[in-house]
Design a protein around this motif. Structure first.
Motif, PDB file in Angstrom:
ATOM      1  N   GLN A   1      11.758  -6.415   9.627  1.00 45.47           N
ATOM      2  CA  GLN A   1      11.428  -7.122  10.875  1.00 45.47           C
ATOM      3  C   GLN A   1      12.152  -6.472  12.050  1.00 45.47           C
ATOM      4  O   GLN A   1      11.573  -6.226  13.111  1.00 45.47           O
ATOM      5  CB  GLN A   1      11.836  -8.589  10.789  1.00 45.47           C
ATOM      6  CG  GLN A   1      11.130  -9.419   9.757  1.00 45.47           C
ATOM      7  CD  GLN A   1      11.684 -10.836   9.720  1.00 45.47           C
ATOM      8  OE1 GLN A   1      12.166 -11.356  10.721  1.00 45.47           O
ATOM      9  NE2 GLN A   1      11.627 -11.472   8.554  1.00 45.47           N
ATOM     10  N   ALA A   2      13.455  -6.201  11.844  1.00 49.00           N
ATOM     11  CA  ALA A   2      14.270  -5.662  12.930  1.00 49.00           C
ATOM     12  C   ALA A   2      13.812  -4.272  13.354  1.00 49.00           C
ATOM     13  O   ALA A   2      13.871  -3.914  14.535  1.00 49.00           O
ATOM     14  CB  ALA A   2      15.738  -5.626  12.503  1.00 49.00           C
ATOM     15  N   SER A   3      13.366  -3.480  12.380  1.00 46.79           N
ATOM     16  CA  SER A   3      12.978  -2.099  12.675  1.00 46.79           C
ATOM     17  C   SER A   3      11.508  -1.955  13.022  1.00 46.79           C
ATOM     18  O   SER A   3      11.042  -0.859  13.338  1.00 46.79           O
ATOM     19  CB  SER A   3      13.304  -1.205  11.474  1.00 46.79           C
ATOM     20  OG  SER A   3      12.573  -1.627  10.321  1.00 46.79           O
ATOM     21  N   GLY A   4      10.775  -3.085  12.944  1.00 43.42           N
ATOM     22  CA  GLY A   4       9.357  -3.040  13.276  1.00 43.42           C
ATOM     23  C   GLY A   4       8.489  -2.442  12.204  1.00 43.42           C
ATOM     24  O   GLY A   4       7.329  -2.120  12.441  1.00 43.42           O
ATOM     25  N   ALA A   5       9.051  -2.308  10.983  1.00 43.60           N
ATOM     26  CA  ALA A   5       8.264  -1.751   9.881  1.00 43.60           C
ATOM     27  C   ALA A   5       7.200  -2.749   9.468  1.00 43.60           C
ATOM     28  O   ALA A   5       7.432  -3.965   9.483  1.00 43.60           O
ATOM     29  CB  ALA A   5       9.175  -1.425   8.698  1.00 43.60           C
ATOM     30  N   PRO A   6       6.011  -2.284   9.088  1.00 41.03           N
ATOM     31  CA  PRO A   6       4.963  -3.211   8.645  1.00 41.03           C
ATOM     32  C   PRO A   6       5.379  -3.919   7.370  1.00 41.03           C
ATOM     33  O   PRO A   6       6.044  -3.333   6.513  1.00 41.03           O
ATOM     34  CB  PRO A   6       3.753  -2.294   8.404  1.00 41.03           C
ATOM     35  CG  PRO A   6       4.349  -0.934   8.168  1.00 41.03           C
ATOM     36  CD  PRO A   6       5.578  -0.873   9.013  1.00 41.03           C
ATOM     37  N   ALA A   7       5.023  -5.182   7.289  1.00 40.35           N
ATOM     38  CA  ALA A   7       5.367  -5.959   6.090  1.00 40.35           C
ATOM     39  C   ALA A   7       4.624  -5.405   4.884  1.00 40.35           C
ATOM     40  O   ALA A   7       3.464  -5.000   4.968  1.00 40.35           O
ATOM     41  CB  ALA A   7       4.998  -7.431   6.295  1.00 40.35           C
ATOM     42  N   ALA A   8       5.316  -5.368   3.779  1.00 36.98           N
ATOM     43  CA  ALA A   8       4.699  -4.874   2.544  1.00 36.98           C
ATOM     44  C   ALA A   8       3.606  -5.824   2.102  1.00 36.98           C
ATOM     45  O   ALA A   8       3.742  -7.042   2.185  1.00 36.98           O
ATOM     46  CB  ALA A   8       5.762  -4.746   1.458  1.00 36.98           C
ATOM     47  N   THR A   9       2.517  -5.264   1.654  1.00 39.06           N
ATOM     48  CA  THR A   9       1.415  -6.096   1.166  1.00 39.06           C
ATOM     49  C   THR A   9       1.580  -6.330  -0.323  1.00 39.06           C
ATOM     50  O   THR A   9       1.982  -5.428  -1.062  1.00 39.06           O
ATOM     51  CB  THR A   9       0.059  -5.420   1.429  1.00 39.06           C
ATOM     52  OG1 THR A   9       0.066  -4.134   0.807  1.00 39.06           O
ATOM     53  CG2 THR A   9      -0.169  -5.252   2.925  1.00 39.06           C
ATOM     54  N   GLU A  10       1.295  -7.529  -0.729  1.00 39.50           N
ATOM     55  CA  GLU A  10       1.427  -7.860  -2.144  1.00 39.50           C
ATOM     56  C   GLU A  10       0.225  -7.339  -2.923  1.00 39.50           C
ATOM     57  O   GLU A  10      -0.909  -7.325  -2.429  1.00 39.50           O
ATOM     58  CB  GLU A  10       1.540  -9.374  -2.324  1.00 39.50           C
ATOM     59  CG  GLU A  10       2.812  -9.950  -1.712  1.00 39.50           C
ATOM     60  CD  GLU A  10       2.943 -11.423  -2.031  1.00 39.50           C
ATOM     61  OE1 GLU A  10       2.069 -11.950  -2.759  1.00 39.50           O
ATOM     62  OE2 GLU A  10       3.899 -12.042  -1.563  1.00 39.50           O
ATOM     63  N   ALA A  11       0.481  -6.896  -4.137  1.00 40.09           N
ATOM     64  CA  ALA A  11      -0.599  -6.451  -5.007  1.00 40.09           C
ATOM     65  C   ALA A  11      -1.472  -7.640  -5.384  1.00 40.09           C
ATOM     66  O   ALA A  11      -0.979  -8.765  -5.497  1.00 40.09           O
ATOM     67  CB  ALA A  11      -0.011  -5.808  -6.262  1.00 40.09           C
ATOM     68  N   PRO A  12      -2.758  -7.410  -5.534  1.00 45.90           N
ATOM     69  CA  PRO A  12      -3.619  -8.537  -5.918  1.00 45.90           C
ATOM     70  C   PRO A  12      -3.215  -9.104  -7.269  1.00 45.90           C
ATOM     71  O   PRO A  12      -2.763  -8.376  -8.154  1.00 45.90           O
ATOM     72  CB  PRO A  12      -5.019  -7.890  -5.990  1.00 45.90           C
ATOM     73  CG  PRO A  12      -4.759  -6.424  -6.159  1.00 45.90           C
ATOM     74  CD  PRO A  12      -3.486  -6.147  -5.436  1.00 45.90           C
ATOM     75  N   ALA A  13      -3.348 -10.411  -7.379  1.00 50.21           N
ATOM     76  CA  ALA A  13      -2.961 -11.071  -8.625  1.00 50.21           C
ATOM     77  C   ALA A  13      -3.867 -10.626  -9.771  1.00 50.21           C
ATOM     78  O   ALA A  13      -5.071 -10.391  -9.586  1.00 50.21           O
ATOM     79  CB  ALA A  13      -3.049 -12.587  -8.453  1.00 50.21           C
ATOM     80  N   LEU A  14      -3.295 -10.473 -10.946  1.00 49.45           N
ATOM     81  CA  LEU A  14      -4.069 -10.092 -12.110  1.00 49.45           C
ATOM     82  C   LEU A  14      -4.905 -11.274 -12.590  1.00 49.45           C
ATOM     83  O   LEU A  14      -4.426 -12.409 -12.630  1.00 49.45           O
ATOM     84  CB  LEU A  14      -3.137  -9.634 -13.235  1.00 49.45           C
ATOM     85  CG  LEU A  14      -2.344  -8.342 -12.990  1.00 49.45           C
ATOM     86  CD1 LEU A  14      -1.373  -8.110 -14.141  1.00 49.45           C
ATOM     87  CD2 LEU A  14      -3.297  -7.155 -12.859  1.00 49.45           C
ATOM     88  N   ALA A  15      -6.142 -10.999 -12.937  1.00 39.32           N
ATOM     89  CA  ALA A  15      -7.015 -12.052 -13.453  1.00 39.32           C
ATOM     90  C   ALA A  15      -6.962 -12.006 -14.980  1.00 39.32           C
ATOM     91  O   ALA A  15      -7.456 -11.065 -15.611  1.00 39.32           O
ATOM     92  CB  ALA A  15      -8.443 -11.847 -12.969  1.00 39.32           C
ATOM     93  N   LEU A  16      -6.334 -13.006 -15.582  1.00 38.71           N
ATOM     94  CA  LEU A  16      -6.219 -13.058 -17.035  1.00 38.71           C
ATOM     95  C   LEU A  16      -7.387 -13.835 -17.626  1.00 38.71           C
ATOM     96  O   LEU A  16      -7.854 -14.816 -17.033  1.00 38.71           O
ATOM     97  CB  LEU A  16      -4.905 -13.735 -17.434  1.00 38.71           C
ATOM     98  CG  LEU A  16      -3.613 -12.976 -17.103  1.00 38.71           C
ATOM     99  CD1 LEU A  16      -2.404 -13.834 -17.447  1.00 38.71           C
ATOM    100  CD2 LEU A  16      -3.560 -11.664 -17.860  1.00 38.71           C
ATOM    101  N   PRO A  17      -7.834 -13.442 -18.802  1.00 40.72           N
ATOM    102  CA  PRO A  17      -8.904 -14.212 -19.446  1.00 40.72           C
ATOM    103  C   PRO A  17      -8.401 -15.610 -19.807  1.00 40.72           C
ATOM    104  O   PRO A  17      -7.234 -15.783 -20.194  1.00 40.72           O
ATOM    105  CB  PRO A  17      -9.230 -13.393 -20.702  1.00 40.72           C
ATOM    106  CG  PRO A  17      -8.028 -12.542 -20.936  1.00 40.72           C
ATOM    107  CD  PRO A  17      -7.454 -12.256 -19.592  1.00 40.72           C
ATOM    108  N   ALA A  18      -9.273 -16.594 -19.649  1.00 40.79           N
ATOM    109  CA  ALA A  18      -8.896 -17.979 -19.930  1.00 40.79           C
ATOM    110  C   ALA A  18      -8.789 -18.208 -21.441  1.00 40.79           C
ATOM    111  O   ALA A  18      -9.572 -17.662 -22.228  1.00 40.79           O
ATOM    112  CB  ALA A  18      -9.921 -18.930 -19.325  1.00 40.79           C
TER     113      ALA A  18
END
Length: 343
Positions: A292-309
């Protein structure tokens, strides 16, 4: 022909006789039991503060956190205190008795209690001299180190595979010392670790990361070179384990960050024994704040894994003991025994 008493009458008579016998036994032995308990407590106090020749009970206010506290005297002069506190170990409550002299140096401890249920061969070793004797002569606050850690004047070697119990006992001693510190040093103790105040006019950046018990929030300031000048850990949502992850809020842990240049690497900091997840959460939160202080872009989270039900009709369930309690799984297998779904 003799009349026989009904079975219920016989049972009632036996029960009454047994009850009277137990009552009589208790009446006869209760004073002896009380005397034995008092003698055991006196011996524990003497063992924890061996230089004292007399002890006087200290009145504790509600909410003190201590079970009891005694001042120890020698020739009429105070030489220290002995207190008892109940902490949460791995298996349940653990009673910790600690003696501390007037400089808050540990003079002796004992561990146990009627509800002591730490694991045999692991946490139960906290009751053995090999663990307890290392406390004597150590200054407070104390910290726990695992095998291979750097020993110091204030470190306690954790029992192998029983870091939770080791940390709980050590935290109990630290809490007794913390209670006594303002009593013995009303104007502050020389050499005590203190965190720097927020620099006047400095921008405070806040961020959180997932700890063991929930989100761990930090407020942090950086100078023009990215060096950390101020740090505060925890807010109302802080829920790290008392005596373990909660130690991330202590100055002894936080002071390591002051002067470090962000982003902070894990190797820059001594992680708390038994609280690796909480320690890493603080590092991660600081680095997020630095972004935040350095103005770096926030890291994006990896998409959640879709597990078989899991198919409940064919699922097999079982549990095994985890760190805190049983861990249950439901699982589906195909005809070859391969896992096709898991919950």
């Amino acid at each position: 022909m003799k009349k026989q008493l009904p079975a219920w009458t016989v049972l009632l008579v036996i029960t009454l006789i047994a009850g009277l016998a137990l009552g009589a036994t208790y009446t006869v032995t209760k004073d002896t039991i009380a005397d034995q308990a008092a003698a055991a407590a006196a011996n524990a106090r003497q063992s924890a503060l061996p230089t004292a020749d007399a002890f006087e009970a200290v009145t504790l206010e509600e909410g003190s956190g201590l079970d009891w506290l005694y001042r120890g005297d020698k020739d009429g002069e105070a030489v220290g205190y002995v207190g008892q506190i109940t902490v949460q170990g791995f298996g349940g409550p653990v009673e910790v008795i600690a003696g501390l002299d007037n400089e808050l140096t540990v003079t002796g401890i004992s561990v146990g209690g009627s509800d002591f249920s730490e694991t045999a061969g692991l946490g139960a070793k906290s009751k053995e001299p090999a663990f307890q004797t290392q406390f004597a002569g150590k200054g407070t606050p104390l910290s726990v180190i695992k095998a291979g850690g750097t020993p110091g004047d204030n470190t306690i070697d954790a029992i192998t595979s029983a870091t939770i119990t080791s940390s709980a006992v050590t935290n109990g001693v630290n809490k007794i010392a913390s209670f006594l510190e303002p009593v013995l040093f009303p104007e502050g103790r020389a050499g005590a670790v203190t965190m720097p105040e927020k620099p006047e006019g400095a921008q405070v950046y806040g961020a959180s990361a997932q700890g063991f018990g929930g989100p761990v929030w930090v407020d942090v300031c950086f100078d023009g070179n990215g060096a950390i000048t101020y740090l505060s850990v925890g807010n109302d949502e802080f829920a790290e384990t008392d005596g373990i992850g909660s130690r991330t809020k202590e100055p002894a842990f936080q002071i390591q960050f002051i002067g470090k240049t962000a982003p902070v690497a894990e190797g820059d900091i001594d992680l708390l024994a038994g609280a690796t997840i909480s320690s890493r959460a603080v590092i991660s939160a600081i680095n997020k704040a630095y972004d935040q202080a350095s103005g770096a872009p926030a890291a994006t989270e990896a998409p959640a894994l879709a597990l078989p039900a899991v198919d409940p009709a064919t699922a097999v369930g079982a549990s095994a003991q985890g760190c805190i309690g049983p861990v249950w799984v439901d699982v589906n297998f195909d005809e070859d025994g391969k896992i096709t779904a898991l919950s």
